[in-house]
Design a protein around this motif. Structure first.
Motif, PDB file in Angstrom:
ATOM      1  N   LEU A   1       0.818  -1.215   0.000  1.00  0.00           N
ATOM      2  CA  LEU A   1       0.000   0.000   0.000  1.00  0.00           C
ATOM      3  C   LEU A   1       0.854   1.269   0.000  1.00  0.00           C
ATOM      4  CD1 LEU A   1      -2.830  -0.938   2.520  1.00  0.00           C
ATOM      5  CD2 LEU A   1      -3.009  -0.666   0.038  1.00  0.00           C
ATOM      6  N   GLY A   2       2.158   1.120   0.030  1.00  0.00           N
ATOM      7  CA  GLY A   2       3.046   2.278   0.011  1.00  0.00           C
ATOM      8  C   GLY A   2       3.460   2.768   1.379  1.00  0.00           C
ATOM      9  N   ARG A   3       3.340   1.905   2.385  1.00  0.00           N
ATOM     10  CA  ARG A   3       3.753   2.206   3.749  1.00  0.00           C
ATOM     11  C   ARG A   3       3.086   3.476   4.299  1.00  0.00           C
ATOM     12  NH1 ARG A   3       8.241  -0.573   5.605  1.00  0.00           N
ATOM     13  NH2 ARG A   3       8.715   1.151   6.984  1.00  0.00           N
ATOM     14  N   PRO A   4       1.749   3.478   4.381  1.00  0.00           N
ATOM     15  CA  PRO A   4       1.075   4.665   4.936  1.00  0.00           C
ATOM     16  C   PRO A   4       1.509   4.912   6.374  1.00  0.00           C
ATOM     17  CG  PRO A   4      -0.473   2.834   4.676  1.00  0.00           C
ATOM     18  CD  PRO A   4       0.818   2.399   4.066  1.00  0.00           C
ATOM     19  N   GLU A   5       1.328   6.143   6.833  1.00  0.00           N
ATOM     20  CA  GLU A   5       1.703   6.518   8.202  1.00  0.00           C
ATOM     21  C   GLU A   5       1.027   5.593   9.203  1.00  0.00           C
ATOM     22  OE1 GLU A   5       3.829   8.838   9.490  1.00  0.00           O
ATOM     23  OE2 GLU A   5       4.476   9.191   7.430  1.00  0.00           O
ATOM     24  N   LEU A   6       1.798   5.104  10.157  1.00  0.00           N
ATOM     25  CA  LEU A   6       1.257   4.216  11.178  1.00  0.00           C
ATOM     26  C   LEU A   6       0.726   4.972  12.383  1.00  0.00           C
ATOM     27  CD1 LEU A   6       3.940   1.380  11.173  1.00  0.00           C
ATOM     28  CD2 LEU A   6       1.587   1.238  10.371  1.00  0.00           C
ATOM     29  N   LEU A   7       1.370   6.057  12.712  1.00  0.00           N
ATOM     30  CA  LEU A   7       1.002   6.802  13.916  1.00  0.00           C
ATOM     31  C   LEU A   7       0.440   8.167  13.539  1.00  0.00           C
ATOM     32  CD1 LEU A   7       4.210   6.003  16.011  1.00  0.00           C
ATOM     33  CD2 LEU A   7       2.008   4.838  16.084  1.00  0.00           C
ATOM     34  N   ALA A   8      -0.640   8.546  14.171  1.00  0.00           N
ATOM     35  CA  ALA A   8      -1.272   9.827  13.884  1.00  0.00           C
ATOM     36  C   ALA A   8      -0.581  10.978  14.623  1.00  0.00           C
ATOM     37  CB  ALA A   8      -2.749   9.780  14.265  1.00  0.00           C
ATOM     38  N   MET A   9       0.194  10.667  15.650  1.00  0.00           N
ATOM     39  CA  MET A   9       0.864  11.722  16.417  1.00  0.00           C
ATOM     40  C   MET A   9       2.204  12.066  15.783  1.00  0.00           C
ATOM     41  SD  MET A   9       0.093  10.840  20.410  1.00  0.00           S
ATOM     42  CE  MET A   9       1.116   9.396  20.424  1.00  0.00           C
ATOM     43  N   GLY A  10       2.653  13.286  16.038  1.00  0.00           N
ATOM     44  CA  GLY A  10       3.944  13.726  15.542  1.00  0.00           C
ATOM     45  C   GLY A  10       4.421  14.923  16.335  1.00  0.00           C
ATOM     46  N   ASN A  11       5.584  15.410  15.983  1.00  0.00           N
ATOM     47  CA  ASN A  11       6.142  16.575  16.654  1.00  0.00           C
ATOM     48  C   ASN A  11       5.470  17.850  16.145  1.00  0.00           C
ATOM     49  OD1 ASN A  11       8.020  15.016  18.099  1.00  0.00           O
ATOM     50  ND2 ASN A  11       9.398  14.988  16.343  1.00  0.00           N
ATOM     51  N   ARG A  12       5.364  18.824  17.038  1.00  0.00           N
ATOM     52  CA  ARG A  12       4.764  20.099  16.675  1.00  0.00           C
ATOM     53  C   ARG A  12       5.589  20.786  15.592  1.00  0.00           C
ATOM     54  NH1 ARG A  12       4.733  25.582  18.279  1.00  0.00           N
ATOM     55  NH2 ARG A  12       6.639  25.320  19.469  1.00  0.00           N
ATOM     56  N   THR A  13       6.903  20.741  15.726  1.00  0.00           N
ATOM     57  CA  THR A  13       7.838  21.327  14.765  1.00  0.00           C
ATOM     58  C   THR A  13       8.979  20.337  14.573  1.00  0.00           C
ATOM     59  OG1 THR A  13       7.350  23.507  15.667  1.00  0.00           O
ATOM     60  CG2 THR A  13       9.278  23.338  14.267  1.00  0.00           C
ATOM     61  N   GLU A  14       9.354  20.093  13.346  1.00  0.00           N
ATOM     62  CA  GLU A  14      10.406  19.101  13.087  1.00  0.00           C
ATOM     63  C   GLU A  14      11.812  19.636  13.367  1.00  0.00           C
ATOM     64  OE1 GLU A  14      10.113  15.815  12.574  1.00  0.00           O
ATOM     65  OE2 GLU A  14       7.982  16.194  12.874  1.00  0.00           O
TER      66      GLU A  14
ATOM     67  N   ALA B   1      14.336  18.700  23.176  1.00  0.00           N
ATOM     68  CA  ALA B   1      14.329  17.585  24.126  1.00  0.00           C
ATOM     69  C   ALA B   1      13.031  16.783  24.000  1.00  0.00           C
ATOM     70  CB  ALA B   1      14.510  18.110  25.557  1.00  0.00           C
ATOM     71  N   VAL B   2      11.914  17.483  23.861  1.00  0.00           N
ATOM     72  CA  VAL B   2      10.619  16.819  23.686  1.00  0.00           C
ATOM     73  C   VAL B   2      10.642  15.988  22.409  1.00  0.00           C
ATOM     74  CG1 VAL B   2       8.172  17.220  23.201  1.00  0.00           C
ATOM     75  CG2 VAL B   2       9.307  18.493  25.040  1.00  0.00           C
ATOM     76  N   ASN B   3      11.106  16.575  21.312  1.00  0.00           N
ATOM     77  CA  ASN B   3      11.149  15.861  20.033  1.00  0.00           C
ATOM     78  C   ASN B   3      12.025  14.617  20.113  1.00  0.00           C
ATOM     79  OD1 ASN B   3       9.527  17.847  18.961  1.00  0.00           O
ATOM     80  ND2 ASN B   3      10.964  18.483  17.375  1.00  0.00           N
ATOM     81  N   ALA B   4      13.145  14.726  20.804  1.00  0.00           N
ATOM     82  CA  ALA B   4      14.043  13.575  20.921  1.00  0.00           C
ATOM     83  C   ALA B   4      13.351  12.430  21.663  1.00  0.00           C
ATOM     84  CB  ALA B   4      15.333  13.983  21.639  1.00  0.00           C
ATOM     85  N   ALA B   5      12.696  12.753  22.769  1.00  0.00           N
ATOM     86  CA  ALA B   5      12.018  11.711  23.551  1.00  0.00           C
ATOM     87  C   ALA B   5      10.861  11.111  22.764  1.00  0.00           C
ATOM     88  CB  ALA B   5      11.520  12.288  24.874  1.00  0.00           C
ATOM     89  N   LEU B   6      10.034  11.961  22.161  1.00  0.00           N
ATOM     90  CA  LEU B   6       8.914  11.451  21.381  1.00  0.00           C
ATOM     91  C   LEU B   6       9.386  10.668  20.156  1.00  0.00           C
ATOM     92  CD1 LEU B   6       6.367  14.420  21.424  1.00  0.00           C
ATOM     93  CD2 LEU B   6       6.260  12.278  22.697  1.00  0.00           C
ATOM     94  N   GLY B   7      10.413  11.173  19.497  1.00  0.00           N
ATOM     95  CA  GLY B   7      10.929  10.499  18.307  1.00  0.00           C
ATOM     96  C   GLY B   7      11.405   9.089  18.610  1.00  0.00           C
ATOM     97  N   GLU B   8      12.094   8.931  19.720  1.00  0.00           N
ATOM     98  CA  GLU B   8      12.558   7.598  20.121  1.00  0.00           C
ATOM     99  C   GLU B   8      11.375   6.675  20.417  1.00  0.00           C
ATOM    100  OE1 GLU B   8      15.051   5.675  23.814  1.00  0.00           O
ATOM    101  OE2 GLU B   8      15.740   7.610  23.019  1.00  0.00           O
ATOM    102  N   ALA B   9      10.389   7.197  21.136  1.00  0.00           N
ATOM    103  CA  ALA B   9       9.205   6.391  21.450  1.00  0.00           C
ATOM    104  C   ALA B   9       8.436   6.034  20.179  1.00  0.00           C
ATOM    105  CB  ALA B   9       8.295   7.142  22.420  1.00  0.00           C
ATOM    106  N   PHE B  10       8.277   6.990  19.266  1.00  0.00           N
ATOM    107  CA  PHE B  10       7.580   6.714  18.009  1.00  0.00           C
ATOM    108  C   PHE B  10       8.311   5.647  17.198  1.00  0.00           C
ATOM    109  CE2 PHE B  10       5.871  11.347  17.949  1.00  0.00           C
ATOM    110  CZ  PHE B  10       4.840  11.006  18.803  1.00  0.00           C
ATOM    111  N   ASP B  11       9.633   5.754  17.141  1.00  0.00           N
ATOM    112  CA  ASP B  11      10.420   4.769  16.393  1.00  0.00           C
ATOM    113  C   ASP B  11      10.266   3.367  16.978  1.00  0.00           C
ATOM    114  OD1 ASP B  11      11.291   6.791  14.719  1.00  0.00           O
ATOM    115  OD2 ASP B  11      13.279   6.961  15.649  1.00  0.00           O
ATOM    116  N   GLU B  12      10.300   3.269  18.313  1.00  0.00           N
ATOM    117  CA  GLU B  12      10.128   1.973  18.972  1.00  0.00           C
ATOM    118  C   GLU B  12       8.734   1.401  18.722  1.00  0.00           C
ATOM    119  OE1 GLU B  12      11.112   2.125  23.150  1.00  0.00           O
ATOM    120  OE2 GLU B  12      13.037   3.081  22.737  1.00  0.00           O
TER     121      GLU B  12
END
Length: 154
Positions: A81-94, A103-114
């Motif tokens: 299907l083209g690997r659609p987004e799995l998670l609806a949440m994301g960072n406010r600013t990349e 710091a928030v992005n780093a913590a969330l990014g790691e959790a999202f990746d896991e």
């Protein structure tokens, strides 16, 4: 926020197709999914390219399963299907300038990746054949008829 339900919809249609003795048209599949036949053809293109389905034209044509459901996994279909987004949440600013937001992005990014890695691993463990077997178990427990259960997708 709107959820992407293509994977769920395609799995639903694939399992119904597996129960059909004849090809199923894009129009019939579109009615079952509440969408347009063009959307069905676009979605099925990736599945056809991977050899999971095939299509026939003309009278008596339509879509059929072209694979062994026991060997195709949820991850295979997800990737087709083209690997659609799995998670609806994301960072406010990349690329934030604020150190707090970094710091928030780093913590969330790691959790999202896991979470994504875990979900993809689980998708790879579930074959369509297992979903089909679950359907047949549920049908038998209900004492239902296969013809009645598959009627809405035909």
């Amino acid at each position: 926020m709107r959820r992407d339900s293509r994977l769920s919809g395609v799995l639903h249609v694939l399992l119904h197709m597996a129960e059909q003795p004849a090809p199923v048209t894009s129009e019939a599949l579109a009615r079952a999914m509440g969408t347009n036949p063009v959307v069905i053809r676009r979605i099925k293109a990736g599945l056809r390219d991977r050899g999971y389905v095939r299509s026939g034209k003309g009278h008596g044509g339509g879509w059929t399963i072209a694979c062994d459901l026991a060997t195709v996994t949820l991850r295979d279909v997800y990737e087709a299907l083209g690997r659609p987004e799995l998670l609806a949440m994301g960072n406010r600013t990349e690329a934030p300038g604020c150190l707090v937001e970094q710091a928030v992005n780093a913590a969330l990014g790691e959790a999202f990746d896991e979470a994504e890695a875990l979900l993809l691993r689980r998708f790879g463990e579930v074959a369509l054949g297992a979903l089909s077997a679950d359907f047949h178990t549920r049908l038998a427990e209900r004492g239902g008829s296969l013809a009645l259960e598959t009627n809405h997708a035909a």
